[in-house]
Design a protein around this motif. Structure first.
Motif, PDB file in Angstrom:
ATOM      1  N   CYS A  14      53.815  33.782  39.382  1.00  0.00           N
ATOM      2  CA  CYS A  14      54.353  35.298  39.727  1.00  0.00           C
ATOM      3  C   CYS A  14      54.489  36.058  38.280  1.00  0.00           C
ATOM      4  O   CYS A  14      55.116  37.302  38.308  1.00  0.00           O
ATOM      5  N   ASP A  15      54.139  35.534  37.286  1.00  0.00           N
ATOM      6  CA  ASP A  15      54.135  36.243  35.917  1.00  0.00           C
ATOM      7  C   ASP A  15      53.002  37.129  35.747  1.00  0.00           C
ATOM      8  O   ASP A  15      52.979  37.798  34.745  1.00  0.00           O
ATOM      9  N   LEU A  16      52.078  36.839  36.461  1.00  0.00           N
ATOM     10  CA  LEU A  16      50.942  37.501  36.399  1.00  0.00           C
ATOM     11  C   LEU A  16      51.223  39.062  36.684  1.00  0.00           C
ATOM     12  O   LEU A  16      51.803  39.244  37.826  1.00  0.00           O
ATOM     13  N   PRO A  17      50.266  39.994  36.101  1.00  0.00           N
ATOM     14  CA  PRO A  17      50.496  41.546  36.408  1.00  0.00           C
ATOM     15  C   PRO A  17      49.921  41.653  37.659  1.00  0.00           C
ATOM     16  O   PRO A  17      49.223  40.958  38.080  1.00  0.00           O
ATOM     17  N   ASP A  18      50.564  42.498  38.762  1.00  0.00           N
ATOM     18  CA  ASP A  18      49.843  42.417  40.211  1.00  0.00           C
ATOM     19  C   ASP A  18      48.543  43.186  40.089  1.00  0.00           C
ATOM     20  O   ASP A  18      47.936  42.913  41.360  1.00  0.00           O
ATOM     21  N   PHE A  19      48.004  43.499  39.145  1.00  0.00           N
ATOM     22  CA  PHE A  19      46.741  44.117  39.342  1.00  0.00           C
ATOM     23  C   PHE A  19      45.575  43.004  39.182  1.00  0.00           C
ATOM     24  O   PHE A  19      44.337  43.334  39.257  1.00  0.00           O
ATOM     25  N   TYR A  20      46.055  41.756  38.717  1.00  0.00           N
ATOM     26  CA  TYR A  20      44.935  40.516  38.797  1.00  0.00           C
ATOM     27  C   TYR A  20      45.173  40.078  40.269  1.00  0.00           C
ATOM     28  O   TYR A  20      45.868  39.713  40.924  1.00  0.00           O
ATOM     29  N   ASN A  21      43.890  39.725  40.665  1.00  0.00           N
ATOM     30  CA  ASN A  21      43.590  39.249  41.925  1.00  0.00           C
ATOM     31  C   ASN A  21      42.492  38.097  41.825  1.00  0.00           C
ATOM     32  O   ASN A  21      41.432  38.100  41.010  1.00  0.00           O
ATOM     33  N   SER A  22      42.804  36.985  42.689  1.00  0.00           N
ATOM     34  CA  SER A  22      41.759  35.953  42.742  1.00  0.00           C
ATOM     35  C   SER A  22      40.773  36.424  43.801  1.00  0.00           C
ATOM     36  O   SER A  22      41.053  36.250  45.004  1.00  0.00           O
ATOM     37  N   ARG A  23      39.648  37.003  43.409  1.00  0.00           N
ATOM     38  CA  ARG A  23      38.738  37.374  44.370  1.00  0.00           C
ATOM     39  C   ARG A  23      37.360  36.593  44.269  1.00  0.00           C
ATOM     40  O   ARG A  23      37.105  36.033  43.098  1.00  0.00           O
ATOM     41  N   PHE A  24      36.280  37.321  44.795  1.00  0.00           N
ATOM     42  CA  PHE A  24      34.682  36.896  44.676  1.00  0.00           C
ATOM     43  C   PHE A  24      34.499  37.401  43.288  1.00  0.00           C
ATOM     44  O   PHE A  24      34.829  38.421  42.976  1.00  0.00           O
ATOM     45  N   PRO A  25      33.966  36.517  42.656  1.00  0.00           N
ATOM     46  CA  PRO A  25      33.417  35.389  42.778  1.00  0.00           C
ATOM     47  C   PRO A  25      34.294  34.282  42.204  1.00  0.00           C
ATOM     48  O   PRO A  25      34.937  34.331  41.141  1.00  0.00           O
ATOM     49  N   SER A  26      34.611  33.146  42.978  1.00  0.00           N
ATOM     50  CA  SER A  26      35.317  32.013  42.606  1.00  0.00           C
ATOM     51  C   SER A  26      34.844  30.739  42.488  1.00  0.00           C
ATOM     52  O   SER A  26      35.214  29.904  41.678  1.00  0.00           O
ATOM     53  N   ALA A  27      33.721  30.639  43.259  1.00  0.00           N
ATOM     54  CA  ALA A  27      32.737  29.489  43.123  1.00  0.00           C
ATOM     55  C   ALA A  27      31.804  29.956  41.837  1.00  0.00           C
ATOM     56  O   ALA A  27      30.850  30.539  42.020  1.00  0.00           O
ATOM     57  N   THR A  28      32.334  29.253  40.583  1.00  0.00           N
ATOM     58  CA  THR A  28      31.389  29.536  39.702  1.00  0.00           C
ATOM     59  C   THR A  28      31.015  28.292  38.602  1.00  0.00           C
ATOM     60  O   THR A  28      31.401  27.438  38.787  1.00  0.00           O
ATOM     61  N   LEU A  29      29.669  28.447  38.099  1.00  0.00           N
ATOM     62  CA  LEU A  29      29.363  27.307  37.036  1.00  0.00           C
ATOM     63  C   LEU A  29      29.748  27.457  35.580  1.00  0.00           C
ATOM     64  O   LEU A  29      29.906  26.421  35.020  1.00  0.00           O
ATOM     65  N   LYS A  30      29.911  28.866  35.153  1.00  0.00           N
ATOM     66  CA  LYS A  30      30.257  28.895  33.684  1.00  0.00           C
ATOM     67  C   LYS A  30      31.752  29.323  33.548  1.00  0.00           C
ATOM     68  O   LYS A  30      32.117  29.134  32.050  1.00  0.00           O
ATOM     69  N   CYS A  31      32.231  29.569  34.169  1.00  0.00           N
ATOM     70  CA  CYS A  31      33.949  29.888  33.943  1.00  0.00           C
ATOM     71  C   CYS A  31      34.642  28.843  33.750  1.00  0.00           C
ATOM     72  O   CYS A  31      34.529  27.725  34.427  1.00  0.00           O
ATOM     73  N   LEU A  32      35.259  28.787  32.933  1.00  0.00           N
ATOM     74  CA  LEU A  32      36.416  27.726  32.429  1.00  0.00           C
ATOM     75  C   LEU A  32      38.058  28.336  32.767  1.00  0.00           C
ATOM     76  O   LEU A  32      38.340  29.466  32.397  1.00  0.00           O
ATOM     77  N   ARG A  34      40.841  29.189  35.766  1.00  0.00           N
ATOM     78  CA  ARG A  34      41.067  29.935  37.225  1.00  0.00           C
ATOM     79  C   ARG A  34      40.363  31.308  37.196  1.00  0.00           C
ATOM     80  O   ARG A  34      40.192  31.902  35.930  1.00  0.00           O
ATOM     81  N   THR A  35      39.623  31.814  38.326  1.00  0.00           N
ATOM     82  CA  THR A  35      39.157  33.234  38.262  1.00  0.00           C
ATOM     83  C   THR A  35      40.250  34.271  38.686  1.00  0.00           C
ATOM     84  O   THR A  35      40.513  34.093  39.787  1.00  0.00           O
ATOM     85  N   LEU A  36      40.424  35.007  37.722  1.00  0.00           N
ATOM     86  CA  LEU A  36      41.328  36.115  38.153  1.00  0.00           C
ATOM     87  C   LEU A  36      41.038  37.661  37.854  1.00  0.00           C
ATOM     88  O   LEU A  36      40.429  37.746  36.205  1.00  0.00           O
ATOM     89  N   TYR A  37      40.753  38.319  38.441  1.00  0.00           N
ATOM     90  CA  TYR A  37      40.176  39.837  38.017  1.00  0.00           C
ATOM     91  C   TYR A  37      40.886  41.004  37.968  1.00  0.00           C
ATOM     92  O   TYR A  37      41.780  41.015  38.998  1.00  0.00           O
ATOM     93  N   ARG A  38      40.857  41.879  36.847  1.00  0.00           N
ATOM     94  CA  ARG A  38      41.710  43.095  37.033  1.00  0.00           C
ATOM     95  C   ARG A  38      41.060  44.101  38.089  1.00  0.00           C
ATOM     96  O   ARG A  38      41.879  45.083  38.438  1.00  0.00           O
ATOM     97  N   SER A  39      39.864  43.989  38.329  1.00  0.00           N
ATOM     98  CA  SER A  39      39.118  45.182  39.096  1.00  0.00           C
ATOM     99  C   SER A  39      38.043  44.418  39.824  1.00  0.00           C
ATOM    100  O   SER A  39      37.637  43.600  39.481  1.00  0.00           O
ATOM    101  N   GLN A  40      37.478  45.332  40.828  1.00  0.00           N
ATOM    102  CA  GLN A  40      36.295  45.264  41.294  1.00  0.00           C
ATOM    103  C   GLN A  40      35.125  44.958  40.311  1.00  0.00           C
ATOM    104  O   GLN A  40      34.240  44.305  40.330  1.00  0.00           O
ATOM    105  N   GLU A  41      35.408  46.075  39.448  1.00  0.00           N
ATOM    106  CA  GLU A  41      34.107  46.224  38.419  1.00  0.00           C
ATOM    107  C   GLU A  41      34.282  45.111  37.421  1.00  0.00           C
ATOM    108  O   GLU A  41      32.923  44.424  36.935  1.00  0.00           O
ATOM    109  N   ALA A  42      35.316  44.398  37.054  1.00  0.00           N
ATOM    110  CA  ALA A  42      35.307  42.856  36.415  1.00  0.00           C
ATOM    111  C   ALA A  42      34.714  41.817  37.450  1.00  0.00           C
ATOM    112  O   ALA A  42      33.996  41.214  36.653  1.00  0.00           O
ATOM    113  N   SER A  43      35.146  41.800  38.434  1.00  0.00           N
ATOM    114  CA  SER A  43      34.485  40.719  39.358  1.00  0.00           C
ATOM    115  C   SER A  43      33.006  40.932  39.279  1.00  0.00           C
ATOM    116  O   SER A  43      32.200  39.936  39.515  1.00  0.00           O
ATOM    117  N   ASP A  44      32.461  42.055  39.450  1.00  0.00           N
ATOM    118  CA  ASP A  44      31.031  42.439  39.535  1.00  0.00           C
ATOM    119  C   ASP A  44      30.392  41.755  38.041  1.00  0.00           C
ATOM    120  O   ASP A  44      29.329  41.212  38.165  1.00  0.00           O
TER     121      ASP A  44
END
Length: 208
Positions: A14-32, A34-44
């Motif tokens: 609940c401390d996260l800003p509401d513009f962060y979302n757990s969206r695709f991609p979540s199954a990653t090989l290089k991310c250390l 949790r995957t949380l993105y500010r925007s669609q552009e960031a997830s791309d």
């Protein structure tokens, strides 16, 4: 280098800003972390990071960088990723338009061990983005040993194969998932920039 980690799920979520979302991609090989993105552009852009051979690891940053000034309300900026490459660590800030000049942020980033790197999503190749998104969808798959050996042996013999031929060599697993996994793991390479992946896309062993 100072590192940032995403909040864990649970009470801290609940401390996260509401513009962060757990969206695709979540199954990653290089991310250390949790995957949380500010925007669609960031997830791309995260998909591009997964396929960049120069990237060792990356993480999502959910804490703001703050300008250490005597002002009552110091300025702050949320950015997207800390990206570890072989010879540098970047603080990547994805913008929808032309990046604004934030005079204080590069210095703050440098003191923390980063090089500030603002990027406009419109400066990136949309074909590469789509190909990266298509491949990263298979990030959770694995290539069976027999399939990997058959594909690599075929490439050693022929020099290159089409994507359709690689898919035809898969017998033990899901064809597209297996080939995509080998591309994501840096064993195979394809041209992501010229056109969307198709049956005639040329596949080669990745250069070491």
């Amino acid at each position: 280098m100072t590192t940032f980690t995403a909040h864990a799920a649970g009470d801290e979520a609940c401390d996260l800003p509401d513009f962060y979302n757990s969206r695709f991609p979540s199954a990653t090989l290089k991310c250390l972390g949790r995957t949380l993105y500010r925007s669609q552009e960031a997830s791309d852009y995260a998909c591009l990071l997964e396929l960049d051979p120069d990237v060792i690891s990356w993480r999502c940053i959910t804490q703001p960088f703050v300008n250490h000034s005597p002002a009552r309300k110091p300025r702050h900026r949320y950015v997207d990723f800390a990206v570890q490459k072989g010879d540098e660590t970047l603080l990547v800030d994805i913008w929808r338009g032309t990046p604004e000049i934030i005079t204080w942020l590069p210095g703050v980033a440098e003191r923390l061990g980063y090089t500030y790197h603002p990027i406009s999503i419109f400066d990136l190749n949309p074909t590469r983005i789509q190909n990266a998104r298509d491949l990263v969808r298979y990030g959770g798959r694995e290539a069976a040993l027999g399939d990997r050996i058959r594909i690599l042996a075929g490439l050693d013999e022929m020099g290159s194969l089409t994507l359709a031929e690689c898919l035809g060599a898969v017998r033990d697993g899901a064809p597209m998932g297996s080939v995509a996994n080998l591309i994501l793991r840096g064993m195979l390479e394809v041209d992501l920039d010229e056109k969307l992946l198709d049956p005639d896309t040329i596949v080669r062993r990745a250069r070491s």
